[in-house]
Design a protein around this motif. Sequence first.
Motif, PDB file in Angstrom:
ATOM      1  N   ILE A  94       0.855  -1.161  -0.022  1.00  0.00           N
ATOM      2  CA  ILE A  94      -0.088  -0.040  -0.017  1.00  0.00           C
ATOM      3  C   ILE A  94       1.136   1.321  -0.012  1.00  0.00           C
ATOM      4  O   ILE A  94       1.785   1.296   0.790  1.00  0.00           O
ATOM      5  CB  ILE A  94      -0.941   0.177   1.080  1.00  0.00           C
ATOM      6  CG1 ILE A  94      -1.956   1.132   0.900  1.00  0.00           C
ATOM      7  CG2 ILE A  94      -0.145  -0.085   2.606  1.00  0.00           C
ATOM      8  CD1 ILE A  94      -3.087   1.123   1.943  1.00  0.00           C
ATOM      9  N   SER A  95       0.623   2.112  -0.900  1.00  0.00           N
ATOM     10  CA  SER A  95       1.581   3.446  -1.046  1.00  0.00           C
ATOM     11  C   SER A  95       0.869   4.408  -0.209  1.00  0.00           C
ATOM     12  O   SER A  95       1.747   5.473  -0.014  1.00  0.00           O
ATOM     13  CB  SER A  95       1.757   3.542  -2.564  1.00  0.00           C
ATOM     14  OG  SER A  95       0.405   4.185  -3.129  1.00  0.00           O
ATOM     15  N   GLN A  96      -0.513   4.607  -0.051  1.00  0.00           N
ATOM     16  CA  GLN A  96      -1.304   5.577   0.668  1.00  0.00           C
ATOM     17  C   GLN A  96      -2.493   5.030   1.203  1.00  0.00           C
ATOM     18  O   GLN A  96      -3.127   4.203   0.280  1.00  0.00           O
ATOM     19  CB  GLN A  96      -1.423   6.724  -0.360  1.00  0.00           C
ATOM     20  CG  GLN A  96      -2.138   7.793   0.162  1.00  0.00           C
ATOM     21  CD  GLN A  96      -1.340   9.154   0.303  1.00  0.00           C
ATOM     22  OE1 GLN A  96      -0.195   9.152   0.636  1.00  0.00           O
ATOM     23  NE2 GLN A  96      -1.861  10.321  -0.501  1.00  0.00           N
ATOM     24  N   ALA A  97      -2.846   5.520   2.189  1.00  0.00           N
ATOM     25  CA  ALA A  97      -4.274   5.174   2.704  1.00  0.00           C
ATOM     26  C   ALA A  97      -5.347   5.178   1.881  1.00  0.00           C
ATOM     27  O   ALA A  97      -5.231   6.192   1.259  1.00  0.00           O
ATOM     28  CB  ALA A  97      -4.495   6.036   4.077  1.00  0.00           C
ATOM     29  N   CYS A  98      -6.250   4.382   2.034  1.00  0.00           N
ATOM     30  CA  CYS A  98      -7.332   4.474   0.759  1.00  0.00           C
ATOM     31  C   CYS A  98      -8.628   3.821   1.786  1.00  0.00           C
ATOM     32  O   CYS A  98      -8.628   3.360   2.640  1.00  0.00           O
ATOM     33  CB  CYS A  98      -7.094   3.955  -0.444  1.00  0.00           C
ATOM     34  SG  CYS A  98      -6.890   2.248  -0.533  1.00  0.00           S
ATOM     35  N   ARG A  99      -9.691   3.968   1.156  1.00  0.00           N
ATOM     36  CA  ARG A  99     -10.961   3.501   1.319  1.00  0.00           C
ATOM     37  C   ARG A  99     -11.272   2.152   0.675  1.00  0.00           C
ATOM     38  O   ARG A  99     -11.147   2.221  -0.422  1.00  0.00           O
ATOM     39  CB  ARG A  99     -12.284   4.495   1.495  1.00  0.00           C
ATOM     40  CG  ARG A  99     -11.947   5.466   2.351  1.00  0.00           C
ATOM     41  CD  ARG A  99     -13.127   6.330   2.412  1.00  0.00           C
ATOM     42  NE  ARG A  99     -13.019   7.443   3.409  1.00  0.00           N
ATOM     43  CZ  ARG A  99     -13.853   8.256   3.501  1.00  0.00           C
ATOM     44  NH1 ARG A  99     -14.953   8.570   3.022  1.00  0.00           N
ATOM     45  NH2 ARG A  99     -13.753   9.255   4.702  1.00  0.00           N
ATOM     46  N   LEU A 100     -11.765   1.032   1.406  1.00  0.00           N
ATOM     47  CA  LEU A 100     -12.097  -0.233   0.740  1.00  0.00           C
ATOM     48  C   LEU A 100     -13.510  -0.256   1.069  1.00  0.00           C
ATOM     49  O   LEU A 100     -14.075   0.144   1.919  1.00  0.00           O
ATOM     50  CB  LEU A 100     -11.328  -1.317   1.185  1.00  0.00           C
ATOM     51  CG  LEU A 100      -9.774  -1.488   0.871  1.00  0.00           C
ATOM     52  CD1 LEU A 100      -9.199  -2.760   1.407  1.00  0.00           C
ATOM     53  CD2 LEU A 100      -9.448  -1.413  -0.672  1.00  0.00           C
ATOM     54  N   TYR A 101     -14.327  -0.836   0.238  1.00  0.00           N
ATOM     55  CA  TYR A 101     -15.778  -1.094   0.156  1.00  0.00           C
ATOM     56  C   TYR A 101     -15.992  -2.618  -0.414  1.00  0.00           C
ATOM     57  O   TYR A 101     -15.256  -3.472  -1.240  1.00  0.00           O
ATOM     58  CB  TYR A 101     -16.393  -0.145  -0.904  1.00  0.00           C
ATOM     59  CG  TYR A 101     -16.292   1.226  -0.673  1.00  0.00           C
ATOM     60  CD1 TYR A 101     -17.109   1.927   0.384  1.00  0.00           C
ATOM     61  CD2 TYR A 101     -15.251   1.732  -1.216  1.00  0.00           C
ATOM     62  CE1 TYR A 101     -16.841   3.310   0.579  1.00  0.00           C
ATOM     63  CE2 TYR A 101     -14.916   3.026  -1.164  1.00  0.00           C
ATOM     64  CZ  TYR A 101     -15.746   3.832  -0.173  1.00  0.00           C
ATOM     65  OH  TYR A 101     -15.554   5.061   0.087  1.00  0.00           O
ATOM     66  N   VAL A 102     -16.924  -3.224   0.159  1.00  0.00           N
ATOM     67  CA  VAL A 102     -17.468  -4.554  -0.567  1.00  0.00           C
ATOM     68  C   VAL A 102     -18.820  -4.255  -0.916  1.00  0.00           C
ATOM     69  O   VAL A 102     -19.680  -3.810  -0.317  1.00  0.00           O
ATOM     70  CB  VAL A 102     -17.482  -5.511   0.752  1.00  0.00           C
ATOM     71  CG1 VAL A 102     -18.062  -6.916   0.014  1.00  0.00           C
ATOM     72  CG2 VAL A 102     -16.051  -5.726   1.440  1.00  0.00           C
ATOM     73  N   ASP A 103     -18.973  -4.401  -2.086  1.00  0.00           N
ATOM     74  CA  ASP A 103     -20.184  -4.302  -2.772  1.00  0.00           C
ATOM     75  C   ASP A 103     -21.128  -5.571  -3.048  1.00  0.00           C
ATOM     76  O   ASP A 103     -20.372  -6.460  -3.412  1.00  0.00           O
ATOM     77  CB  ASP A 103     -19.998  -3.291  -4.119  1.00  0.00           C
ATOM     78  CG  ASP A 103     -19.263  -2.129  -4.222  1.00  0.00           C
ATOM     79  OD1 ASP A 103     -19.614  -1.615  -3.166  1.00  0.00           O
ATOM     80  OD2 ASP A 103     -18.441  -2.055  -4.938  1.00  0.00           O
ATOM     81  N   GLY A 104     -22.180  -5.302  -3.036  1.00  0.00           N
ATOM     82  CA  GLY A 104     -23.230  -6.588  -3.164  1.00  0.00           C
ATOM     83  C   GLY A 104     -23.838  -6.475  -4.694  1.00  0.00           C
ATOM     84  O   GLY A 104     -24.141  -5.376  -5.056  1.00  0.00           O
ATOM     85  N   GLY A 105     -24.142  -7.537  -5.477  1.00  0.00           N
ATOM     86  CA  GLY A 105     -24.912  -7.488  -6.419  1.00  0.00           C
ATOM     87  C   GLY A 105     -25.633  -8.550  -6.701  1.00  0.00           C
ATOM     88  O   GLY A 105     -25.651  -9.491  -6.050  1.00  0.00           O
ATOM     89  N   THR A 106     -26.564  -8.398  -7.888  1.00  0.00           N
ATOM     90  CA  THR A 106     -27.509  -9.560  -8.105  1.00  0.00           C
ATOM     91  C   THR A 106     -27.051 -10.526  -8.970  1.00  0.00           C
ATOM     92  O   THR A 106     -27.477 -11.469  -9.553  1.00  0.00           O
ATOM     93  CB  THR A 106     -28.804  -8.686  -8.596  1.00  0.00           C
ATOM     94  OG1 THR A 106     -28.566  -7.977  -9.891  1.00  0.00           O
ATOM     95  CG2 THR A 106     -29.517  -8.062  -7.655  1.00  0.00           C
ATOM     96  N   SER A 107     -25.838 -10.206  -9.514  1.00  0.00           N
ATOM     97  CA  SER A 107     -25.137 -11.183 -10.667  1.00  0.00           C
ATOM     98  C   SER A 107     -23.753 -10.850 -10.608  1.00  0.00           C
ATOM     99  O   SER A 107     -23.422  -9.840 -10.098  1.00  0.00           O
ATOM    100  CB  SER A 107     -25.801 -11.057 -11.869  1.00  0.00           C
ATOM    101  OG  SER A 107     -25.190  -9.784 -12.725  1.00  0.00           O
ATOM    102  N   SER A 108     -22.996 -11.689 -11.193  1.00  0.00           N
ATOM    103  CA  SER A 108     -21.525 -11.330 -11.278  1.00  0.00           C
ATOM    104  C   SER A 108     -21.122 -10.242 -12.039  1.00  0.00           C
ATOM    105  O   SER A 108     -20.121  -9.527 -11.743  1.00  0.00           O
ATOM    106  CB  SER A 108     -20.795 -12.492 -12.111  1.00  0.00           C
ATOM    107  OG  SER A 108     -21.015 -12.509 -13.255  1.00  0.00           O
TER     108      SER A 108
END
Length: 181
Positions: A94-108
């Motif tokens: 990691i070069s600089q702090a960032c935000r991570l997210y987990v997204d949900g979906g109805t298909s791939s």
Amino acid sequence: MIMRTNAKRVIVTALFAAAVGLGPAVPALADVADGYTPPSVQEENVPTNPGAIEPMANTSDEPYAFRMGANGTYATPGRAKQDASSTYVKVTTISQACRLYVDGGTSSNGPWYNQTCYASTGKSGGYANATRVGQWRIRQNVYENGFRWARLSAWANNGTTYIAGEWSPDSYGSYTAINGG
């Protein structure tokens, strides 16, 4: 009469084994009736926390590498989400702090909706702070909200960022949650 009693014991033992999740141990059940305890029923093999979420199949780690300009975003392809466990993420670079997210979906292929939990309320719409290398978990509501696909996404909220490592939609083990928002 003795044969009938042993048959009843075998049937009851088979039902018990199925109820506690020991699976089909039918060949060994005849031995159980005669006093032998097969290895699958030994105390160390019986679950000690029957209310715990058992991981399904999607705990295999896949690599990710996000190179983002300032305020840029990036995401992995969708993967099947098979239980209500947290998402596992390993940060190796990691070069600089960032935000991570987990997204949900109805298909791939989505459509995608942020399911990352807020640290304070547990409701969807939050983010996870990636600040350093390590193994982490991200609490999210993908499975609980009826989505069966997940993806890992990121936002370079602190400027140009490179982050890489491995992730899996489902997890097992104990890791510190990095949900911050």
